[in-house]
Design an enzyme around this catalytic site. Sequence first.
Site, mmCIF file in Angstrom:
data_model
loop_
_atom_site.group_PDB
_atom_site.id
_atom_site.type_symbol
_atom_site.label_atom_id
_atom_site.label_comp_id
_atom_site.label_asym_id
_atom_site.label_seq_id
_atom_site.Cartn_x
_atom_site.Cartn_y
_atom_site.Cartn_z
ATOM 1 N N ASP A 1 -17.339 -61.096 0.523
ATOM 2 C CA ASP A 1 -16.773 -62.418 1.214
ATOM 3 C C ASP A 1 -17.607 -63.754 0.588
ATOM 4 O O ASP A 1 -17.243 -64.828 0.057
ATOM 5 C CB ASP A 1 -16.574 -62.347 2.474
ATOM 6 C CG ASP A 1 -16.316 -63.708 3.188
ATOM 7 O OD1 ASP A 1 -15.232 -64.131 2.856
ATOM 8 O OD2 ASP A 1 -16.810 -63.975 4.283
ATOM 9 N N ASP B 1 -28.849 -60.435 -2.975
ATOM 10 C CA ASP B 1 -29.631 -61.766 -3.131
ATOM 11 C C ASP B 1 -29.723 -62.172 -4.621
ATOM 12 O O ASP B 1 -29.379 -63.336 -5.109
ATOM 13 C CB ASP B 1 -30.933 -61.710 -2.413
ATOM 14 C CG ASP B 1 -31.955 -60.580 -2.520
ATOM 15 O OD1 ASP B 1 -31.301 -59.645 -3.436
ATOM 16 O OD2 ASP B 1 -32.882 -60.696 -2.014
ATOM 17 N N ASP C 1 -16.842 -66.988 -2.538
ATOM 18 C CA ASP C 1 -17.003 -68.534 -2.133
ATOM 19 C C ASP C 1 -17.950 -68.934 -3.197
ATOM 20 O O ASP C 1 -17.538 -70.080 -3.727
ATOM 21 C CB ASP C 1 -17.412 -68.673 -0.596
ATOM 22 C CG ASP C 1 -16.159 -68.743 0.174
ATOM 23 O OD1 ASP C 1 -15.098 -68.253 0.117
ATOM 24 O OD2 ASP C 1 -16.321 -69.562 1.106
ATOM 25 N N TYR D 1 -17.076 -56.183 9.428
ATOM 26 C CA TYR D 1 -15.840 -56.644 10.096
ATOM 27 C C TYR D 1 -15.314 -55.794 10.907
ATOM 28 O O TYR D 1 -14.395 -56.297 11.687
ATOM 29 C CB TYR D 1 -14.840 -56.883 8.779
ATOM 30 C CG TYR D 1 -15.023 -58.381 8.092
ATOM 31 C CD1 TYR D 1 -16.211 -58.360 7.340
ATOM 32 C CD2 TYR D 1 -14.223 -59.356 7.895
ATOM 33 C CE1 TYR D 1 -16.487 -59.720 6.606
ATOM 34 C CE2 TYR D 1 -14.359 -60.517 7.338
ATOM 35 C CZ TYR D 1 -15.611 -60.602 6.442
ATOM 36 O OH TYR D 1 -15.667 -61.750 6.042
ATOM 37 N N LYS E 1 -27.869 -53.750 -1.135
ATOM 38 C CA LYS E 1 -29.122 -54.302 -0.618
ATOM 39 C C LYS E 1 -30.005 -53.052 -0.323
ATOM 40 O O LYS E 1 -30.236 -52.661 0.717
ATOM 41 C CB LYS E 1 -28.953 -55.172 0.620
ATOM 42 C CG LYS E 1 -30.283 -55.677 1.185
ATOM 43 C CD LYS E 1 -30.810 -56.980 0.308
ATOM 44 C CE LYS E 1 -32.006 -57.348 0.987
ATOM 45 N NZ LYS E 1 -32.670 -58.337 0.088
#
Length: 366
Positions: free
Chosen positions: A247, A223, A251, A141, A191
Amino acid sequence: MEFSITVLPGDGIGPEVVAEAVKVMDAVGRRFGHDFGTSFGRVGGNAIDEFGTPLPEETLAMCRKTDGILFGAVGGPKWDDPRAKTRPEDGILAIRKGLGLFANLRPVKVFPELINSSPIKPALLEGVDMIVVRELTGGLYFAKPKKRWETSRGRRGVDTLRYTEQEIARIVRVGFELARGRRKLLTSVDKANVLETGRLWREVAKEVAEDYPDVELEHILVDNAAMQIIRRPAHFDVIVAENTFGDILTDEASVLAGSMGMLPSASLAGLSSGKGGRRRRVVSLYEPIHGSAPDIAGQGIANPIGTILSVSMMLRLSLGLDEEADAVEKAVEGVLAEGYRTPDIASDGGNVVKTAEMGEVIAGRV
Ligand code: IPM
Ligand code: MG
């Protein structure tokens, strides 16, 4: 007691859900004898239209001297031009960065009344109670270089995933502190099989863990995390993740709660004691995790509960008002138990009401 609250409704359904949260806050004030003075500021697309910037100086100044910030949502198709120099989203990003709000707490709780509103099998939803700690001022970001340019062989774009060990340590520490007061399991997302920042993240998490022998630390690749959150959501207690991963995963996790409209969040510059007069003066921001939902804006059908629960987080974490925060949560629970539903959580029927009525019945129950 007297408090001053900065209210930033923003765009789309932002003003609609924030109006209901303010009603609930006022109801808390009346019942418990507090005065929540509110000052409204401009942010996002509407601020671009009027002032040419998504975060006018005046708004940031209001944010710096207040007891808490209540934020709605920003963005919309009107400001979506990919060539535009500034976007509504830059407004919220600048507030997060400007106030050093590096820790974003996103609790994911499943209200038993809404188990059938989720597409996930009810048996899997039993006992789901997790909190995602999302790093909020670093990573893709914000890190530079971040740009688009043209070359003789076509267009290029770059975003940078960079983290310092200090940035990782302080957010992981927030995760450990929260886990310590809960079920004592911290899941660190990375990751590490591909990304250097992921390997650094895992290394630093292990180092911080030495200060928290009472908390179990597990590492999970992002993942796999995306799958496990759906496959066995009740397993998780506290999850800590870098900005972009957090983020995306939240969701996804909102599906467990029945709707994006249900989830609140708190963005903090650290964990303070939060108790009565002894609280440190650090400003925090509270917002629902959903966006401005331009597709349903102006229809009065948005779900205000995520924003109302954000008020409850503000009462607890910034104002030290635990009893008041409990009252808001109980009011939400009560209203759901009575069958009130906004359209997004009405798949099993119920008394379907509009945004304003949902706000009013919750305020009435406070
Ligand atoms: C969120 C939103 C924001 C984010 C957008 C609106 C910039 O998706 O708070 O989750 O990506 O952080
Ligand atoms: Mg998001």
